[in-house]
Enzyme design. Structure first.
Site, PDB file in Angstrom:
ATOM      1  N   LYS A 146      15.279 -26.554  -5.723  1.00  0.00           N
ATOM      2  CA  LYS A 146      15.971 -25.678  -4.777  1.00  0.00           C
ATOM      3  C   LYS A 146      15.037 -25.115  -3.709  1.00  0.00           C
ATOM      4  CE  LYS A 146      19.769 -24.487  -7.822  1.00  0.00           C
ATOM      5  NZ  LYS A 146      19.399 -25.133  -9.107  1.00  0.00           N
TER       6      LYS A 146
HETATM    7  C1  LIG Z   1      20.402 -25.954  -9.683  1.00  0.00           C
HETATM    8  C2  LIG Z   1      19.826 -26.954 -10.593  1.00  0.00           C
HETATM    9  C3  LIG Z   1      20.511 -28.147 -10.921  1.00  0.00           C
HETATM   10  C4  LIG Z   1      21.933 -28.433 -10.459  1.00  0.00           C
HETATM   11  O1  LIG Z   1      22.013 -28.658  -9.076  1.00  0.00           O
HETATM   12  P1  LIG Z   1      23.454 -28.588  -8.349  1.00  0.00           P
HETATM   13  O2  LIG Z   1      23.167 -28.850  -6.921  1.00  0.00           O
HETATM   14  O3  LIG Z   1      23.987 -27.221  -8.591  1.00  0.00           O
HETATM   15  O4  LIG Z   1      24.308 -29.636  -8.982  1.00  0.00           O
HETATM   16  C5  LIG Z   1      19.876 -29.085 -11.714  1.00  0.00           C
HETATM   17  N1  LIG Z   1      18.634 -28.860 -12.195  1.00  0.00           N
HETATM   18  C6  LIG Z   1      17.944 -27.725 -11.916  1.00  0.00           C
HETATM   19  C7  LIG Z   1      16.610 -27.548 -12.508  1.00  0.00           C
HETATM   20  C8  LIG Z   1      18.514 -26.749 -11.112  1.00  0.00           C
HETATM   21  O5  LIG Z   1      17.829 -25.624 -10.857  1.00  0.00           O
END
Ligand SMILES: *Cc1c(COP(=O)(O)O)cnc(C)c1O
Length: 434
Positions: free
Chosen positions: A107
């Protein structure tokens, strides 16, 4: 580029407004009005371009003239100041490591890009924008870090006391400057409910500009399409028929991959890899979309009972179930399967995966069984030390903390404790107009 609300009860808007508002006035998600494919030559020669050139060419149309070219280039260079390596495990499977950013979570890219866009849009404003987020762990750190020091933007993060890991808590609470951590006496749902209530509270929204920083915001969601381009660049001369397996929670990341495909990226198929929260897996089997309360798993960033971006995916495929099904498969795995996959990755490839990546690996294998002539790429979305307890326990090995994490562990936690919505409200109203 215009953006429309998926509920179609709000006026179209531009990128800048979509970023500042987050959600349309009719509470619908914003979606780009059209997606203009990039020329075939872009993909044929993609290995001659730098990551920042690829990113700029891919995102330009979505930002359009709301941000001047030279500024957008700087934003992208700042955002992408780390690597996105593909590690090939064997002839059929590779992993794309998305955890080399400052908080070691995928993210980071979306948060950093959104922070810089918002900072640019708000540069001449008298009033600050306040980004309000609830986190169960991973999002908060990436958002806090991404927005750190951005002028005109304050960040308020709510997290459940005692429910996030030590590392995650330190990442949220040690930054200072424009970042405030509120430690909520409750669980994640309490944090999320307080945030939702604040967005609906006229007393607050009439006095301050609130926005959210989750993947409903187009500036956090869209830059994730870069990942798929970067993977393709590293793999296309070696492999045909590339499929991506994406560990999915709110389905923002996978949806961004589908936007990359709309731009012309030759992706053979997408796999949504899920933990026990299997709403989409069931939907593809039964054509019934039935949100459920989330269940807790070891891949907890994917514990989502009603994925907020799935509606965008349906938009991409014109709400045509068969078109979607031709392009997307979904598998769901239990915690014990996930742990077994972590052990398998370690024993077979000497690869240490976090639980989310391990679910992605399982999704790859599930698809390859029926489609052996494809090359599967699973996205590794967090560094294994972000889920240290599970990882060390499962593979029975000590994992060394990377520098990014070590440095934060020595800093002092600063958080304000709150236990009710009223306390959140008086905190927010006390900060307005800085
Ligand atoms: C947020 C997150 C996800 C999921 O991503 P989305 O875009 O919400 O589907 C998967 N793995 C990790 C480590 C995350 O922080």
């Amino acid at each position: 580029m215009k953006y429309y609300s998926i509920h179609r009860k709000a006026p179209d808007t531009n990128f800048a407004t979509a970023v500042i508002k987050g959600l349309a006035p009719d509470r619908g998600l914003y979606f780009p009005e059209q997606i203009e494919p990039l020329p075939k030559s872009f993909f044929d020669n993609i290995d001659r371009l730098s990551d920042t050139e690829i990113a700029f060419k891919s995102i330009r149309q979505f930002v359009s003239s709301d941000i001047p070219e030279h500024i957008l280039k700087t934003i992208i260079e700042d955002t992408l100041s780390f690597d996105f390596p593909v590690v090939q495990l064997d002839k059929h499977i590779s992993t794309l490591e998305l955890f080399h950013g400052p908080t070691m979570a995928f993210k980071d890219v979306g948060a950093r890009f959104m922070a810089r866009c918002l900072g640019y849009f708000n540069a001449d404003n008298q009033k600050d924008v306040t980004v309000l987020v609830a986190t169960s762990g991973d999002t908060g750190g990436a958002v806090a870090n991404g927005f750190l020091g951005v002028k005109g933007v304050n960040v308020v993060i709510l997290y459940p006391s005692g429910k996030v890991s030590d590392i995650q808590e330190k990442q949220l609470t040690t930054l200072g400057q424009n970042i405030t951590a509120l430690e909520v006496d409750g669980v994640f749902d309490d944090c999320q409910d307080m945030v939702k209530q604040a967005f609906l509270d006229d007393n607050i929204t009439s006095q301050m500009q609130l926005t959210s920083a989750n993947s409903i915001n187009v500036a956090r969601w869209l830059p994730q399409l870069f990942y798929f381009m970067f993977a393709y660049k590293q793999l296309y001369k070696k492999h045909d028929s590339i499929v991506f397996s994406i560990p999915s929670g709110n389905f923002g990341n996978i949806c961004a991959g589908m936007v990359a495909q709309q731009l012309g990226l030759p992706v053979h198929h997408f796999i949504a890899a899920n933990n026990a929260n299997n709403i989409v897996t069931e939907y593809l089997e039964t054509q019934q979309y039935q949100p459920k309360p989330s269940v807790q798993t070891i891949s907890n960033a994917m514990d989502v009972g009603n994925p907020s971006n799935f509606i965008r995916i349906q938009e991409i495929y014109g709400n045509d179930f068969n078109r979607l099904k031709n392009n997307l498969s979904s598998f769901s795995y239990s915690d014990s399967q996930t742990k077994a996959a972590m052990r398998e990755l370690y024993d077979k490839y000497n690869y240490i995966a976090d639980p989310h990546g391990a679910v992605g690996y399982l999704g790859c294998k599930g698809f390859l069984k029926q489609n052996p002539n494809t090359h599967g790429v699973f996205l590794e979305t967090a560094h294994p030390t972000k889920f240290l307890n599970v990882v060390e326990d499962v593979i029975d090995t000590k994992v060394e903390l990377p520098l990014q994490i070590q440095s934060v562990m020595d800093k002092e936690k600063v958080a304000l404790k709150i236990s009710s919505y009223e306390e959140l409200k008086s905190y927010l109203l006390g900060t307005k107009g800085h």
